[in-house]
Design an enzyme around this catalytic site. Sequence first.
Site, PDB file in Angstrom:
ATOM      1  N   LYS A   1     -18.056  20.871   8.183  1.00 54.29           N
ATOM      2  CA  LYS A   1     -17.499  20.496   9.483  1.00 54.29           C
ATOM      3  C   LYS A   1     -18.415  19.452  10.139  1.00 54.29           C
ATOM      4  CE  LYS A   1     -16.397  22.460  13.913  1.00 54.29           C
ATOM      5  NZ  LYS A   1     -16.879  23.450  14.865  1.00 54.29           N
TER       6      LYS A   1
ATOM      7  N   ASN B   1       1.163  13.193  11.621  1.00 48.92           N
ATOM      8  CA  ASN B   1       2.144  12.544  12.491  1.00 48.92           C
ATOM      9  C   ASN B   1       3.182  13.564  12.941  1.00 48.92           C
ATOM     10  OD1 ASN B   1       4.510  12.445  10.564  1.00 48.92           O
ATOM     11  ND2 ASN B   1       2.955  11.375   9.372  1.00 48.92           N
TER      12      ASN B   1
ATOM     13  N   PRO C   1      -2.157   5.664  -1.087  1.00 49.65           N
ATOM     14  CA  PRO C   1      -1.195   5.071  -2.022  1.00 49.65           C
ATOM     15  C   PRO C   1       0.210   5.099  -1.436  1.00 49.65           C
ATOM     16  CG  PRO C   1      -1.898   7.255  -2.750  1.00 49.65           C
ATOM     17  CD  PRO C   1      -2.753   6.894  -1.586  1.00 49.65           C
ATOM     18  N   ASP C   2       1.016   4.083  -1.751  1.00 46.43           N
ATOM     19  CA  ASP C   2       2.420   4.111  -1.336  1.00 46.43           C
ATOM     20  C   ASP C   2       3.198   4.836  -2.433  1.00 46.43           C
ATOM     21  OD1 ASP C   2       5.230   3.336  -0.967  1.00 46.43           O
ATOM     22  OD2 ASP C   2       4.420   2.135   0.669  1.00 46.43           O
ATOM     23  N   ILE C   3       3.553   6.071  -2.164  1.00 47.15           N
ATOM     24  CA  ILE C   3       4.182   6.921  -3.192  1.00 47.15           C
ATOM     25  C   ILE C   3       5.508   6.317  -3.651  1.00 47.15           C
ATOM     26  CG2 ILE C   3       5.032   9.236  -3.722  1.00 47.15           C
ATOM     27  CD1 ILE C   3       3.251  10.312  -1.489  1.00 47.15           C
TER      28      ILE C   3
HETATM   29  N1  CTP Z   1       6.135   5.910   2.078  1.00 43.46           N
HETATM   30  C1  CTP Z   1       5.477   6.369   0.942  1.00 43.46           C
HETATM   31  N2  CTP Z   1       4.115   6.372   0.892  1.00 43.46           N
HETATM   32  C2  CTP Z   1       3.399   5.908   1.939  1.00 43.46           C
HETATM   33  C3  CTP Z   1       4.053   5.443   3.099  1.00 43.46           C
HETATM   34  C4  CTP Z   1       5.434   5.456   3.130  1.00 43.46           C
HETATM   35  O1  CTP Z   1       6.118   6.786  -0.016  1.00 43.46           O
HETATM   36  N3  CTP Z   1       2.078   5.914   1.885  1.00 43.46           N
HETATM   37  C5  CTP Z   1       7.606   5.902   2.085  1.00 43.46           C
HETATM   38  C6  CTP Z   1       8.232   6.691   3.207  1.00 43.46           C
HETATM   39  O2  CTP Z   1       8.533   8.014   2.783  1.00 43.46           O
HETATM   40  C7  CTP Z   1       9.511   5.935   3.507  1.00 43.46           C
HETATM   41  C8  CTP Z   1       9.152   4.504   3.174  1.00 43.46           C
HETATM   42  O3  CTP Z   1       8.013   4.583   2.316  1.00 43.46           O
HETATM   43  O4  CTP Z   1      10.581   6.326   2.685  1.00 43.46           O
HETATM   44  C9  CTP Z   1       8.829   3.657   4.370  1.00 43.46           C
HETATM   45  O5  CTP Z   1       7.908   4.291   5.203  1.00 43.46           O
HETATM   46  P1  CTP Z   1       7.482   3.690   6.618  1.00 43.46           P
HETATM   47  O6  CTP Z   1       6.479   4.599   7.247  1.00 43.46           O
HETATM   48  O7  CTP Z   1       8.679   3.302   7.415  1.00 43.46           O
HETATM   49  O8  CTP Z   1       6.807   2.335   6.224  1.00 43.46           O
HETATM   50  P2  CTP Z   1       5.482   1.950   5.504  1.00 43.46           P
HETATM   51  O9  CTP Z   1       5.802   1.585   4.101  1.00 43.46           O
HETATM   52  O10 CTP Z   1       4.468   3.039   5.693  1.00 43.46           O
HETATM   53  O11 CTP Z   1       5.062   0.648   6.282  1.00 43.46           O
HETATM   54  P3  CTP Z   1       4.624   0.460   7.835  1.00 43.46           P
HETATM   55  O12 CTP Z   1       3.941   1.762   8.244  1.00 43.46           O
HETATM   56  O13 CTP Z   1       3.713  -0.689   7.803  1.00 43.46           O
HETATM   57  O14 CTP Z   1       5.861   0.196   8.612  1.00 43.46           O
END
Ligand code: CTP
Length: 409
Positions: free
Chosen positions: A295, A216, A311-313
């Site tokens: 590749k 991104n 995973p959501d860290i």
């Molecule tokens: N974050 C994280 N791990 C992920 C995605 C997000 O730790 N896989 C953390 C980001 O660093 C930020 C917060 O969660 O501090 C919110 O991130 P954001 O991109 O706004 O939201 P998402 O939780 O990814 O949800 P969405 O994309 O559906 O809005």
Amino acid sequence: MSLQGKNIILGVTGGIAAYKALELTRLLRKAGAEVFPVMTKAAAEFVTPLSFSTLAGSPVSVGTFDRTAERGVNHINIADRADLLVVVPATANIIGKVAGGIADDLLSTVIMATDAPNRLGRGRALIAPAMNHRMYRNPIVQANIEKLTALGYIFVGPERGELACGWEGDGRLAPVAEIFSAIERALSQKDLDGERVLISAGATRTVIDPVRFISNASSGRMGVALAAAAVRRGADVTLVAGVMDVVPPIGVNVIMAETTALMQKELEARFADSTTLIMAAAVADFQVAQERKEKIKKGNSGLILELVKAPDILSGLAAKKQDRLVVGFALETENLKANALAKLKAKALDLIIANSPEAVGSDSNKVLLISKDGLVEDLPLMTKAELADIILDKVLSIKKTNQETVTNG
Ligand code: CTP
């Protein structure tokens, strides 16, 4: 204007690196400081006093008391008003004089007259040496540096590199940016002293094959601004950096982590030892189901990639936060407040900073600051550096409230 209204005495001694003190003068003035250059006679052989007075916007005093007695007295007055004394570059000679208590020319007298660092405070007198590497390694110079360090003088550099005498070794003046940031640190309030702040910044990558990835547009600017402000305010800072367009600040422990998995591993390894986590990284939400080792050939048809949830860290770490403070960001294209509030709750955060896509890659940001108690602050557009300080102020105020709650039972 991080140094607004600060009075800085800039001692310049005779070395080829004296020209670098001109750039430092410009940076200090730009940051709002008043700069009073005092040059030794030898320094004036390398760079003219006119260059310094033009950049500093104040008269320069040179050498000994051979001009007017009144001038010397003026500089004693300046010494009285100084917030900081810096010597850039500092020769073995001036270091030896200060260590030996000798005041035989204007600069050494001004240094004695500030009673640095006693009156200015420990760490308010900075010395950036530059000299031949054998001189620097000389046990007499080393003993002088040791003595002055014990008295509270801060030494910045020197670093290793090519020297004017043609040799390579220790003795090169520290980079001007490093001296400037040491000055900023010396003059800031150390209200984050004792805090161990873990910050993530930049974009993570989802690897497709050995040469391709999905990522991104995050630049890392917000996380870097937070790290710079936290270290300036006395915190011990670790920055876990994804892919960034900007360089990490000086004085910060930097760990590179390009992929979501690596960022998770590095943050998890350091979370227990931190007192605050600020998750400014734009972590990839999806990862390729099957990362290819070879590749992918283009073939004759299109390609369908299967992506699975990463995973959501932040959620994972916040779940085991105990008394640590956890701060997240929310990037939203619509319903900024409602979506950010939902994330704050779902991820069990203490504070969330809600921003819009315009913030990505920009030097400035306009955000909502939403804390756990539901308080929403709508901040005006400001630079990320200014915002970083406001976020850290908020972190401190939440910590204070938490402590008061514990104390009052
Ligand atoms: N974050 C994280 N791990 C992920 C995605 C997000 O730790 N896989 C953390 C980001 O660093 C930020 C917060 O969660 O501090 C919110 O991130 P954001 O991109 O706004 O939201 P998402 O939780 O990814 O949800 P969405 O994309 O559906 O809005």
